[in-house]
Enzyme design. Sequence first.
Site, PDB file in Angstrom:
ATOM      1  N   ASP A  44      23.448   2.372 -19.387  1.00 45.95           N
ATOM      2  CA  ASP A  44      22.289   2.334 -18.488  1.00 45.95           C
ATOM      3  C   ASP A  44      21.543   3.665 -18.532  1.00 45.95           C
ATOM      4  O   ASP A  44      20.504   3.833 -17.891  1.00 45.95           O
ATOM      5  CB  ASP A  44      22.685   1.917 -17.063  1.00 45.95           C
ATOM      6  CG  ASP A  44      23.684   2.851 -16.422  1.00 45.95           C
ATOM      7  OD1 ASP A  44      24.137   3.797 -17.090  1.00 45.95           O
ATOM      8  OD2 ASP A  44      24.011   2.640 -15.227  1.00 45.95           O
ATOM      9  N   SER A  45      22.061   4.617 -19.342  1.00 43.61           N
ATOM     10  CA  SER A  45      21.302   5.831 -19.663  1.00 43.61           C
ATOM     11  C   SER A  45      19.955   5.439 -20.279  1.00 43.61           C
ATOM     12  O   SER A  45      19.035   6.257 -20.338  1.00 43.61           O
ATOM     13  CB  SER A  45      22.085   6.712 -20.641  1.00 43.61           C
ATOM     14  OG  SER A  45      22.540   5.959 -21.740  1.00 43.61           O
ATOM     15  N   ASP A  83      26.578  -1.822 -20.271  1.00 42.41           N
ATOM     16  CA  ASP A  83      26.739  -1.271 -18.922  1.00 42.41           C
ATOM     17  C   ASP A  83      26.273  -2.270 -17.874  1.00 42.41           C
ATOM     18  O   ASP A  83      25.233  -2.923 -18.051  1.00 42.41           O
ATOM     19  CB  ASP A  83      25.877   0.000 -18.786  1.00 42.41           C
ATOM     20  CG  ASP A  83      26.730   1.255 -18.731  1.00 42.41           C
ATOM     21  OD1 ASP A  83      27.943   1.152 -18.484  1.00 42.41           O
ATOM     22  OD2 ASP A  83      26.158   2.342 -18.946  1.00 42.41           O
ATOM     23  N   LYS A 113      30.846  -2.626 -18.995  1.00 41.31           N
ATOM     24  CA  LYS A 113      31.376  -1.371 -18.429  1.00 41.31           C
ATOM     25  C   LYS A 113      30.842  -1.216 -17.014  1.00 41.31           C
ATOM     26  O   LYS A 113      29.669  -1.495 -16.759  1.00 41.31           O
ATOM     27  CB  LYS A 113      30.963  -0.175 -19.301  1.00 41.31           C
ATOM     28  CG  LYS A 113      31.362   1.181 -18.670  1.00 41.31           C
ATOM     29  CD  LYS A 113      31.274   2.346 -19.645  1.00 41.31           C
ATOM     30  CE  LYS A 113      29.930   3.007 -19.742  1.00 41.31           C
ATOM     31  NZ  LYS A 113      29.403   3.548 -18.473  1.00 41.31           N
ATOM     32  N   GLU A 115      31.256   1.437 -13.312  1.00 40.69           N
ATOM     33  CA  GLU A 115      31.661   2.763 -12.857  1.00 40.69           C
ATOM     34  C   GLU A 115      32.524   2.662 -11.601  1.00 40.69           C
ATOM     35  O   GLU A 115      32.229   1.866 -10.708  1.00 40.69           O
ATOM     36  CB  GLU A 115      30.413   3.619 -12.565  1.00 40.69           C
ATOM     37  CG  GLU A 115      29.558   3.847 -13.793  1.00 40.69           C
ATOM     38  CD  GLU A 115      28.351   4.745 -13.543  1.00 40.69           C
ATOM     39  OE1 GLU A 115      28.205   5.294 -12.414  1.00 40.69           O
ATOM     40  OE2 GLU A 115      27.552   4.909 -14.475  1.00 40.69           O
ATOM     41  N   GLU A 182      34.058  11.019 -17.989  1.00 43.85           N
ATOM     42  CA  GLU A 182      32.856  11.843 -18.161  1.00 43.85           C
ATOM     43  C   GLU A 182      32.962  13.121 -17.336  1.00 43.85           C
ATOM     44  O   GLU A 182      33.249  13.090 -16.131  1.00 43.85           O
ATOM     45  CB  GLU A 182      31.604  11.040 -17.732  1.00 43.85           C
ATOM     46  CG  GLU A 182      30.337  11.873 -17.846  1.00 43.85           C
ATOM     47  CD  GLU A 182      29.053  11.053 -17.827  1.00 43.85           C
ATOM     48  OE1 GLU A 182      29.112   9.814 -17.766  1.00 43.85           O
ATOM     49  OE2 GLU A 182      27.977  11.701 -17.875  1.00 43.85           O
TER      50      GLU A 182
HETATM   51  O1  KIV Z   1      25.003   5.125 -19.735  1.00 44.00           O
HETATM   52  C1  KIV Z   1      25.603   5.790 -20.600  1.00 44.00           C
HETATM   53  O2  KIV Z   1      25.074   6.124 -21.671  1.00 44.00           O
HETATM   54  C2  KIV Z   1      26.974   6.180 -20.313  1.00 44.00           C
HETATM   55  C3  KIV Z   1      27.566   7.278 -21.144  1.00 44.00           C
HETATM   56  C4  KIV Z   1      27.049   8.586 -20.680  1.00 44.00           C
HETATM   57  C5  KIV Z   1      29.042   7.224 -21.171  1.00 44.00           C
HETATM   58  O3  KIV Z   1      27.573   5.663 -19.409  1.00 44.00           O
END
Ligand code: KIV
Length: 283
Positions: A44-45, A83, A113, A115, A182
Amino acid sequence: MKNTVLTLLKQKQSGEKISMLTAYDYSTAKLVDEAEINTILVGDSLGMVMLGYESTLPVTMEDMISHTASVSRGAKNAFVIADMPFMSYQTNVEQAMDNAGRLMKEGNANAVKLEGGASVCNQIKAISQAGIPVVAHLGLTPQSVNAFGGFKVQGKSEADAEKIIQDALDIEKAGACMVVLECVPAKLATLITKLLTIPTIGIGAGNGCDGQVLVYHDMLGMYEGVAPKFAKKFAQIGQQMKQAFEEYDKQVKSTQFPDESHIFKIDEDIISSLENKYNGDAK
Ligand code: KIV
């Protein structure tokens, strides 16, 4: 050969490190896949590096599905992890199951994924029991940036470090197949890696982890925000792109581009006839 939860687990067991990079579109995913990177994270970056938001919080399920689907089309062998965006799984288990299912069905992901530790174990358990591999994410979890008061290293005090260890043990017990660590001290990440059966993937967590992940914009020098300490630059592609754009602008304005080698021809008789017919109308 397609990477799977089993091949990734075998890499941990044999000590072969796991490589992971982010990708958000078909063309980049294809390049990452051709470079034989084991896994692609559609992080989600993307909210920050692709969509220009200041954090990952505004990212929607529709954003994630669309980007994951395009990455999946480009990833032949890499294991694709999508994510789950902010507030797509925190509310309750049903919401988490529905959204994880959408990322698999509509995005064609190989895993999702999310968090958090103990607070999301019910979600991890339910999703993984439905046959969807779940990757957990501990330490600096960017969706909680407001609660942390900024992007800061986590787990430096004994109590904080113990909480991360306990979360890691809990998410493994709940059924997670892998965990991203992280921005945690390297020795803490090494200890967690030894305590867990599932692979750990570090970002700012040292090389004692079973694998590493970086955001590709950071490692290629393509993102002009604050570069985190751990984001080693493997190339300066951003600068090269800017130079190429400047050169294009110059050549368009000086009529150096396009030249003879970039054009299509027409029979001289045809064009003279057309010129005779229409020349009087030219503005
Ligand atoms: O969203 C993302 O790119 C991430 C990485 C920083 C692990 O969660």
